[in-house]
Design a protein around this motif. Structure first.
Motif, PDB file in Angstrom:
ATOM      1  N   HIS A   1       0.846  -1.209   0.000  1.00 12.73           N
ATOM      2  CA  HIS A   1       0.000   0.000   0.000  1.00 12.73           C
ATOM      3  C   HIS A   1       0.877   1.254   0.000  1.00 12.73           C
ATOM      4  O   HIS A   1       0.654   2.188  -0.792  1.00 12.73           O
ATOM      5  N   MET A   2       1.867   1.278   0.879  1.00 16.68           N
ATOM      6  CA  MET A   2       2.727   2.463   0.995  1.00 16.68           C
ATOM      7  C   MET A   2       3.580   2.671  -0.252  1.00 16.68           C
ATOM      8  O   MET A   2       3.743   3.812  -0.714  1.00 16.68           O
ATOM      9  N   LEU A   3       4.133   1.595  -0.793  1.00 15.43           N
ATOM     10  CA  LEU A   3       4.939   1.732  -2.010  1.00 15.43           C
ATOM     11  C   LEU A   3       4.088   2.235  -3.166  1.00 15.43           C
ATOM     12  O   LEU A   3       4.525   3.093  -3.938  1.00 15.43           O
ATOM     13  N   TRP A   4       2.873   1.719  -3.285  1.00 12.01           N
ATOM     14  CA  TRP A   4       1.987   2.171  -4.345  1.00 12.01           C
ATOM     15  C   TRP A   4       1.678   3.658  -4.179  1.00 12.01           C
ATOM     16  O   TRP A   4       1.738   4.426  -5.150  1.00 12.01           O
ATOM     17  N   LEU A   5       1.373   4.074  -2.967  1.00 12.78           N
ATOM     18  CA  LEU A   5       1.087   5.491  -2.728  1.00 12.78           C
ATOM     19  C   LEU A   5       2.291   6.356  -3.052  1.00 12.78           C
ATOM     20  O   LEU A   5       2.150   7.447  -3.623  1.00 12.78           O
ATOM     21  N   GLY A   6       3.500   5.885  -2.735  1.00 15.01           N
ATOM     22  CA  GLY A   6       4.714   6.635  -3.048  1.00 15.01           C
ATOM     23  C   GLY A   6       4.941   6.794  -4.545  1.00 15.01           C
ATOM     24  O   GLY A   6       5.502   7.794  -4.988  1.00 15.01           O
ATOM     25  N   LYS A   7       4.489   5.818  -5.322  1.00 12.56           N
ATOM     26  CA  LYS A   7       4.672   5.847  -6.776  1.00 12.56           C
ATOM     27  C   LYS A   7       3.519   6.550  -7.492  1.00 12.56           C
ATOM     28  O   LYS A   7       3.573   6.731  -8.705  1.00 12.56           O
ATOM     29  N   ASN A   8       2.498   6.904  -6.745  1.00 12.01           N
ATOM     30  CA  ASN A   8       1.309   7.512  -7.345  1.00 12.01           C
ATOM     31  C   ASN A   8       0.971   8.809  -6.622  1.00 12.01           C
ATOM     32  O   ASN A   8       0.034   8.860  -5.807  1.00 12.01           O
ATOM     33  N   PRO A   9       1.712   9.877  -6.931  1.00  7.96           N
ATOM     34  CA  PRO A   9       1.527  11.134  -6.206  1.00  7.96           C
ATOM     35  C   PRO A   9       0.137  11.759  -6.376  1.00  7.96           C
ATOM     36  O   PRO A   9      -0.245  12.603  -5.571  1.00  7.96           O
TER      37      PRO A   9
ATOM     38  N   SER B   1      -3.404  11.483  -2.937  1.00  7.68           N
ATOM     39  CA  SER B   1      -2.969  12.301  -1.809  1.00  7.68           C
ATOM     40  C   SER B   1      -3.993  12.230  -0.691  1.00  7.68           C
ATOM     41  O   SER B   1      -5.194  12.188  -0.948  1.00  7.68           O
TER      42      SER B   1
ATOM     43  N   SER C   1      -4.978   1.069   5.729  1.00  4.20           N
ATOM     44  CA  SER C   1      -4.198  -0.071   5.270  1.00  4.20           C
ATOM     45  C   SER C   1      -4.733  -1.290   6.011  1.00  4.20           C
ATOM     46  O   SER C   1      -4.465  -1.493   7.193  1.00  4.20           O
TER      47      SER C   1
ATOM     48  N   TYR D   1      -5.586   1.841  -6.620  1.00  2.00           N
ATOM     49  CA  TYR D   1      -4.899   0.652  -6.113  1.00  2.00           C
ATOM     50  C   TYR D   1      -5.766  -0.558  -6.424  1.00  2.00           C
ATOM     51  O   TYR D   1      -6.929  -0.623  -6.037  1.00  2.00           O
TER      52      TYR D   1
END
Length: 151
Positions: A60-68, A71, A76, A130
């Motif tokens: 979840h966190m990695l996806w959010l980091g790659k998808n600015p 926001s 989670s 996601y």
């Protein structure tokens, strides 16, 4: 983050996940202790939590980091509440053992604040794009138990 479980949580001692606690109890005595319900709507062991495998939280966190464009604040979890009994049975199955569960009284200091049901609402993360599905409780517990048995 909802009820996270997975590798490398031993340092959390009494605050470690129920999977870790159940695994340790089974290794020590062959049995698991679960709280009796204090609410007639829930049978003993039937209290519900959204148990989420730590790798899903990381995803979840990695996806959010790659998808600015996504926001804000996101839950989670899995979006599905499961019982403590389900979790315990998954640990026993992962160890290839017959279930042996004892129900104990909930401490009075905990009973006043105890939540019988928690479940993440995952619709906001899904709406942001996601798409990966959660690890099932049984699969996540199996992977965690395999990790624990390695050493």
């Amino acid at each position: 983050f909802f009820n996270v479980y997975g590798p490398r949580e031993q340092h959390k001692a009494g605050m470690a996940s129920v999977v870790w606690q159940a695994y340790r109890q089974i290794q020590a005595s062959g049995r698991v202790k679960l709280f009796r319900s204090t609410d007639p709507q829930y049978p003993d062991g039937g209290q519900l939590r959204d148990f989420v495998f730590v790798e899903d939280c990381v995803d979840h966190m990695l996806w959010l980091g790659k998808n600015p464009q996504a926001s804000g604040i996101y839950n989670s979890g899995t979006g599905t509440a499961r019982t403590f009994l389900d979790l315990s049975l998954a640990v026993f199955a992962s160890l290839g053992r017959e279930p042996a569960i004892d129900f104990i009284d909930m401490p009075s200091t905990l009973a006043r604040q105890y939540q019988n049901y928690t479940q993440a609402k995952m619709d906001r993360l899904r709406a942001a794009g996601y798409a990966a599905g959660p690890t099932t409780l049984e699969a996540g517990v199996r992977r965690y138990v395999e990790f624990l048995q390695q050493g």
